[in-house]
Enzyme design. Structure first.
Site, PDB file in Angstrom:
ATOM      1  N   TYR A   1       0.675  -1.252  -0.332  1.00 40.50           N
ATOM      2  CA  TYR A   1       0.058  -0.207  -0.132  1.00 40.50           C
ATOM      3  C   TYR A   1       0.793   1.255  -0.026  1.00 40.50           C
ATOM      4  CZ  TYR A   1      -3.233   3.558   2.195  1.00 40.50           C
ATOM      5  OH  TYR A   1      -3.938   4.649   2.176  1.00 40.50           O
TER       6      TYR A   1
ATOM      7  N   ASN B   1       7.793 -10.168  -1.504  1.00 41.38           N
ATOM      8  CA  ASN B   1       7.692 -11.500  -1.755  1.00 41.38           C
ATOM      9  C   ASN B   1       5.954 -11.860  -1.973  1.00 41.38           C
ATOM     10  OD1 ASN B   1       6.225 -10.839   0.786  1.00 41.38           O
ATOM     11  ND2 ASN B   1       7.374 -12.633   1.937  1.00 41.38           N
ATOM     12  N   LEU B   2       5.178 -10.710  -2.360  1.00 40.26           N
ATOM     13  CA  LEU B   2       3.820 -10.754  -2.540  1.00 40.26           C
ATOM     14  C   LEU B   2       2.951 -11.528  -1.480  1.00 40.26           C
ATOM     15  CD1 LEU B   2       3.821 -11.177  -6.433  1.00 40.26           C
ATOM     16  CD2 LEU B   2       4.071  -8.989  -5.196  1.00 40.26           C
TER      17      LEU B   2
ATOM     18  N   ASN C   1       1.463 -10.090   0.689  1.00 43.65           N
ATOM     19  CA  ASN C   1       0.189  -8.977   1.094  1.00 43.65           C
ATOM     20  C   ASN C   1       0.101  -8.181  -0.101  1.00 43.65           C
ATOM     21  OD1 ASN C   1      -1.709  -8.471   2.655  1.00 43.65           O
ATOM     22  ND2 ASN C   1      -1.104  -6.434   3.532  1.00 43.65           N
TER      23      ASN C   1
ATOM     24  N   SER D   1       6.098   3.602  13.367  1.00 45.76           N
ATOM     25  CA  SER D   1       4.549   3.745  13.644  1.00 45.76           C
ATOM     26  C   SER D   1       4.157   4.586  14.924  1.00 45.76           C
ATOM     27  CB  SER D   1       3.835   2.588  13.560  1.00 45.76           C
ATOM     28  OG  SER D   1       2.620   2.500  14.200  1.00 45.76           O
TER      29      SER D   1
ATOM     30  N   THR E   1       2.226   3.830  16.691  1.00 44.34           N
ATOM     31  CA  THR E   1       1.847   2.780  17.724  1.00 44.34           C
ATOM     32  C   THR E   1       2.836   2.787  18.660  1.00 44.34           C
ATOM     33  OG1 THR E   1       1.233   0.391  18.117  1.00 44.34           O
ATOM     34  CG2 THR E   1       2.936   0.572  16.579  1.00 44.34           C
TER      35      THR E   1
ATOM     36  N   TYR F   1       3.312  -6.874  17.436  1.00 46.80           N
ATOM     37  CA  TYR F   1       3.442  -5.668  16.037  1.00 46.80           C
ATOM     38  C   TYR F   1       4.172  -4.277  16.436  1.00 46.80           C
ATOM     39  CZ  TYR F   1       2.764  -2.237  12.657  1.00 46.80           C
ATOM     40  OH  TYR F   1       2.985  -1.473  11.652  1.00 46.80           O
TER      41      TYR F   1
ATOM     42  N   LYS G   1       8.033  -2.622  16.114  1.00 44.91           N
ATOM     43  CA  LYS G   1       8.655  -1.350  15.536  1.00 44.91           C
ATOM     44  C   LYS G   1       9.416  -0.677  16.580  1.00 44.91           C
ATOM     45  CE  LYS G   1       6.296  -1.328  11.780  1.00 44.91           C
ATOM     46  NZ  LYS G   1       6.942  -1.457  10.392  1.00 44.91           N
TER      47      LYS G   1
ATOM     48  N   TYR H   1       4.569   7.091  11.194  1.00 48.23           N
ATOM     49  CA  TYR H   1       3.428   7.187  10.372  1.00 48.23           C
ATOM     50  C   TYR H   1       2.136   7.042  11.569  1.00 48.23           C
ATOM     51  CZ  TYR H   1       5.904   4.785   6.576  1.00 48.23           C
ATOM     52  OH  TYR H   1       6.953   4.284   5.978  1.00 48.23           O
TER      53      TYR H   1
ATOM     54  N   ASN I   1      -9.167  -4.436   9.023  1.00 47.44           N
ATOM     55  CA  ASN I   1      -9.344  -4.135  10.509  1.00 47.44           C
ATOM     56  C   ASN I   1      -9.311  -2.449  10.584  1.00 47.44           C
ATOM     57  OD1 ASN I   1      -8.677  -6.641  11.428  1.00 47.44           O
ATOM     58  ND2 ASN I   1      -6.684  -6.436  10.348  1.00 47.44           N
TER      59      ASN I   1
HETATM   60  P1  NAD Z   1       1.392  -3.590   2.991  1.00 47.74           P
HETATM   61  O1  NAD Z   1       1.255  -4.972   3.741  1.00 47.74           O
HETATM   62  O2  NAD Z   1       0.339  -3.179   1.789  1.00 47.74           O
HETATM   63  O3  NAD Z   1       2.918  -3.673   2.188  1.00 47.74           O
HETATM   64  C1  NAD Z   1       4.091  -4.491   2.928  1.00 47.74           C
HETATM   65  C2  NAD Z   1       4.452  -5.201   1.671  1.00 47.74           C
HETATM   66  O4  NAD Z   1       5.634  -5.731   2.184  1.00 47.74           O
HETATM   67  C3  NAD Z   1       3.534  -6.209   1.204  1.00 47.74           C
HETATM   68  O5  NAD Z   1       3.537  -6.021  -0.174  1.00 47.74           O
HETATM   69  C4  NAD Z   1       4.284  -7.493   1.468  1.00 47.74           C
HETATM   70  O6  NAD Z   1       3.997  -8.476   0.491  1.00 47.74           O
HETATM   71  C5  NAD Z   1       5.748  -7.233   1.553  1.00 47.74           C
HETATM   72  N1  NAD Z   1       6.602  -8.106   2.625  1.00 47.74           N
HETATM   73  C6  NAD Z   1       6.180  -8.465   3.822  1.00 47.74           C
HETATM   74  N2  NAD Z   1       7.288  -9.366   4.306  1.00 47.74           N
HETATM   75  C7  NAD Z   1       8.060  -9.528   3.344  1.00 47.74           C
HETATM   76  C8  NAD Z   1       9.141 -10.197   3.356  1.00 47.74           C
HETATM   77  N3  NAD Z   1       9.758 -10.842   4.277  1.00 47.74           N
HETATM   78  N4  NAD Z   1      10.130 -10.068   2.262  1.00 47.74           N
HETATM   79  C9  NAD Z   1       9.491  -9.310   1.052  1.00 47.74           C
HETATM   80  N5  NAD Z   1       8.360  -8.597   1.103  1.00 47.74           N
HETATM   81  C10 NAD Z   1       7.554  -8.548   2.095  1.00 47.74           C
HETATM   82  O7  NAD Z   1       1.652  -2.639   4.132  1.00 47.74           O
HETATM   83  P2  NAD Z   1       1.768  -1.115   4.292  1.00 47.74           P
HETATM   84  O8  NAD Z   1       0.338  -0.481   4.911  1.00 47.74           O
HETATM   85  O9  NAD Z   1       2.122  -0.449   3.022  1.00 47.74           O
HETATM   86  O10 NAD Z   1       2.592  -0.744   5.391  1.00 47.74           O
HETATM   87  C11 NAD Z   1       4.071  -0.513   5.084  1.00 47.74           C
HETATM   88  C12 NAD Z   1       5.029  -0.413   6.144  1.00 47.74           C
HETATM   89  O11 NAD Z   1       4.607   0.718   6.956  1.00 47.74           O
HETATM   90  C13 NAD Z   1       5.030  -1.665   7.147  1.00 47.74           C
HETATM   91  O12 NAD Z   1       6.220  -1.646   7.712  1.00 47.74           O
HETATM   92  C14 NAD Z   1       4.169  -1.304   8.344  1.00 47.74           C
HETATM   93  O13 NAD Z   1       4.416  -1.670   9.302  1.00 47.74           O
HETATM   94  C15 NAD Z   1       4.298   0.319   8.276  1.00 47.74           C
HETATM   95  N6  NAD Z   1       3.137   1.045   8.734  1.00 47.74           N
HETATM   96  C16 NAD Z   1       1.853   0.919   8.041  1.00 47.74           C
HETATM   97  C17 NAD Z   1       0.685   1.654   8.727  1.00 47.74           C
HETATM   98  C18 NAD Z   1      -0.765   1.534   8.163  1.00 47.74           C
HETATM   99  O14 NAD Z   1      -1.539   1.880   8.636  1.00 47.74           O
HETATM  100  N7  NAD Z   1      -0.692   0.956   6.762  1.00 47.74           N
HETATM  101  C19 NAD Z   1       1.042   2.488   9.722  1.00 47.74           C
HETATM  102  C20 NAD Z   1       2.034   2.691  10.239  1.00 47.74           C
HETATM  103  C21 NAD Z   1       3.266   2.045   9.818  1.00 47.74           C
HETATM  104  C1  WQD Z   2      -9.102   3.827  13.478  1.00 46.29           C
HETATM  105  C2  WQD Z   2     -10.133   4.245  14.434  1.00 46.29           C
HETATM  106  C3  WQD Z   2     -11.076   2.408  15.965  1.00 46.29           C
HETATM  107  C4  WQD Z   2     -12.609   0.079  12.643  1.00 46.29           C
HETATM  108  C5  WQD Z   2      -3.835   0.734  13.370  1.00 46.29           C
HETATM  109  C6  WQD Z   2      -2.849   0.072  13.935  1.00 46.29           C
HETATM  110  C7  WQD Z   2      -1.708   1.307  13.900  1.00 46.29           C
HETATM  111  C8  WQD Z   2      -1.347   1.371  12.542  1.00 46.29           C
HETATM  112  C9  WQD Z   2      -2.505   1.919  11.956  1.00 46.29           C
HETATM  113  C10 WQD Z   2       0.428   0.262  11.574  1.00 46.29           C
HETATM  114  C11 WQD Z   2      -9.861   3.406  15.786  1.00 46.29           C
HETATM  115  C12 WQD Z   2     -11.974   2.787  14.772  1.00 46.29           C
HETATM  116  C13 WQD Z   2     -11.951   1.058  13.198  1.00 46.29           C
HETATM  117  C14 WQD Z   2     -13.891  -0.258  12.662  1.00 46.29           C
HETATM  118  C15 WQD Z   2     -14.091   1.526  14.147  1.00 46.29           C
HETATM  119  N1  WQD Z   2      -0.624   0.485  11.817  1.00 46.29           N
HETATM  120  N2  WQD Z   2     -12.609   1.672  14.162  1.00 46.29           N
HETATM  121  N3  WQD Z   2     -14.693   0.502  13.303  1.00 46.29           N
HETATM  122  O1  WQD Z   2      -6.256   1.256  15.399  1.00 46.29           O
HETATM  123  O2  WQD Z   2      -5.553   3.797  14.945  1.00 46.29           O
HETATM  124  O3  WQD Z   2      -4.396   1.925  14.268  1.00 46.29           O
HETATM  125  O4  WQD Z   2      -3.636   1.057  12.046  1.00 46.29           O
HETATM  126  O5  WQD Z   2       1.213   0.560  12.073  1.00 46.29           O
HETATM  127  O6  WQD Z   2      -0.457   0.453  14.795  1.00 46.29           O
HETATM  128  O7  WQD Z   2      -3.004  -0.298  15.470  1.00 46.29           O
HETATM  129  O8  WQD Z   2      -6.395   2.306  12.941  1.00 46.29           O
HETATM  130  O9  WQD Z   2      -8.102   2.099  11.281  1.00 46.29           O
HETATM  131  O10 WQD Z   2      -8.006   0.254  12.779  1.00 46.29           O
HETATM  132  O11 WQD Z   2      -8.949   2.318  13.631  1.00 46.29           O
HETATM  133  O12 WQD Z   2     -14.681   2.240  14.908  1.00 46.29           O
HETATM  134  O13 WQD Z   2     -14.403  -1.337  11.828  1.00 46.29           O
HETATM  135  O14 WQD Z   2     -11.220   3.624  13.973  1.00 46.29           O
HETATM  136  O15 WQD Z   2     -11.596   1.646  17.063  1.00 46.29           O
HETATM  137  O16 WQD Z   2     -10.703   4.296  16.783  1.00 46.29           O
HETATM  138  P1  WQD Z   2      -5.795   2.317  14.470  1.00 46.29           P
HETATM  139  P2  WQD Z   2      -7.827   1.865  12.583  1.00 46.29           P
END
Ligand code: NAD
Ligand code: WQD
Length: 343
Positions: free
Chosen positions: A13, A34-35, A37, A127, A129, A152, A156, A180, A201
């Site tokens: 993403y 590695n696809l 996700n 994150s 988080t 998770y 981080k 982020y 989620n």
């Molecule tokens: P995503 O799952 O869409 O992208 C991650 C990609 O990494 C996927 O395409 C997956 O196939 C690939 N991958 C996972 N493990 C691998 C491995 N061992 N080798 C090769 N490829 C691998 O996730 P995203 O939402 O794009 O998140 C990207 C990064 O940002 C992650 O590190 C995530 O923890 C972090 N992050 C995401 C969010 C969020 O809400 N999306 C928030 C904070 C931090």
């Molecule tokens: C946002 C708000 C929910 C779904 C998570 C990870 C965090 C980061 C981003 C990677 C919250 C509410 C949600 C639903 C709802 N990822 N909600 N109904 O929990 O802030 O963060 O994703 O680093 O580590 O914990 O994001 O989008 O899940 O929720 O009411 O069906 O929406 O309770 O208040 P969150 P979220």
């Protein structure tokens, strides 16, 4: 700049949006994914938007030998942006070892490769988080880590420590860790976006799937938080704005502007929005009515968190530019594109 950047997780993403922004700025990109996700077809979306195709290597970064071979072939790498990780909080509680194994082994393999092959710049996906429920809001980068409420989140926190120790021990290595907040939305072309597997989620994919009729109703988790409307508050940031911060970070290291070997920046808008405000903004910007109901709180959720973005603003010269309604509309356009494709 025609430097070559390795983007791990580049078909995912946030990675795919960052690849687009890097290529738009003239960087050459090689993706490792590695696809697990994501899908290879994401490369078509990137090519359609940018007019160029990034190099793509499909393998698991935890495979140290394979990664070593990769570094021997791609000798001219300038920087690595490391997105690849597992990211589902709930799944990490059920399968902690899978998360520690994937998220930390991949990181350590990359850092070892950077030292051996003298690749100087590293950007890491951290994150918000790591802050848990902060004592002060908006939360700045100096706030202490709170005990992580999931494996998770732990990965981080530990990853940032691993990176810190590694850059301290290696003079030629610089890193930037980007924390982020809540990334949402999709590219304005609707050619790339988030691809949640199964039941989402996260709030925004759940909203768009509900509006598209894939889900019956959105459950709003709790309306008795100590917030103005009782629903929880987060800092929702447009994924393209987020992607641009990675380009700025790479340029900062190339131009040797880093103030320390590991710099940490919050990436958010600086403004908190409640769940109810997101629902209302979605309905307003798309004209769609959402079927929702209030249910109990979700275990592990914090009440309120949003970023202090002063430091990113001052040092990176970066700030989020795309508004909430435009962002939610982009998420909706992406959902509609996906539904049409599946027909
Ligand atoms: P995503 O799952 O869409 O992208 C991650 C990609 O990494 C996927 O395409 C997956 O196939 C690939 N991958 C996972 N493990 C691998 C491995 N061992 N080798 C090769 N490829 C691998 O996730 P995203 O939402 O794009 O998140 C990207 C990064 O940002 C992650 O590190 C995530 O923890 C972090 N992050 C995401 C969010 C969020 O809400 N999306 C928030 C904070 C931090
Ligand atoms: C946002 C708000 C929910 C779904 C998570 C990870 C965090 C980061 C981003 C990677 C919250 C509410 C949600 C639903 C709802 N990822 N909600 N109904 O929990 O802030 O963060 O994703 O680093 O580590 O914990 O994001 O989008 O899940 O929720 O009411 O069906 O929406 O309770 O208040 P969150 P979220």
């Amino acid at each position: 700049m025609n430097k070559l950047i390795l983007v791990t997780g580049g078909t995912g993403y946030i990675g795919s949006h960052t690849v687009v922004e890097l290529m738009n700025e003239g960087f050459d990109v090689v993706i490792i994914d590695n696809l697990s996700n994501s899908e290879k077809s994401v490369l078509n979306g990137i090519a359609e938007i940018t007019g160029r195709r990034p190099f793509f290597e499909q393998f698991d970064i935890c495979d140290k030998k394979r990664l070593h071979d990769f570094f021997r072939i791609y000798k001219k790498l300038d920087s690595i942006i490391h997105f690849a990780a597992y990211k589902a909080v709930g799944e990490s509680i059920e399968k902690p070892l899978m998360y520690y194994q994937n998220n930390l082994t991949s990181l350590m393999n990359l850092l070892e490769g950077m030292i051996e092959f003298k690749i100087p710049h590293f950007v890491f996906s951290s994150s918000a988080t790591v802050y848990g429920q902060p004592d002060q809001l908006p939360v700045n980068e100096e706030a202490p880590f709170k005990t992580a409420d999931s494996p998770y989140g732990n990965t981080k926190q530990i990853a940032e420590e691993i990176i810190r120790d590694t850059v301290n021990a290696n003079d030629n290595l610089k890193a930037i860790s980007l924390r982020y907040f809540n990334p949402i939305g999709a590219h304005s072309s609707a050619l790339i976006g988030e691809l949640p597997r199964g039941v989402p989620n996260n709030l925004v994919p759940f909203i768009t799937q509900t509006a598209a009729g894939v889900r019956n109703e959105l459950k709003i988790f709790g309306d008795d938080y100590n917030t103005p409307d009782g629903t929880a508050i987060r800092d929702y940031i447009n994924v393209v704005d987020l992607a641009k911060a990675h380009v700025v970070s790479i340029k900062r290291m190339i131009e040797q502007k880093s103030k320390s070997d590991l710099e940490i920046f919050n990436l958010g808008t600086g403004k908190g929005s409640s769940v109810m405000e997101i629902v209302n903004a979605f309905e307003k910007s798309t004209g769609e009515k959402l079927n929702y109901k209030i249910v109990g709180k979700r275990a592990g959720d914090v009440e309120s968190v949003y970023a202090d973005i002063t430091y990113a603003n001052k040092e990176l010269g970066w700030k989020a530019e795309i508004g909430l309604e435009e962002t939610l509309l982009s998420a909706w356009n992406w959902e509609k594109y996906l539904r049409n494709k599946k027909r």
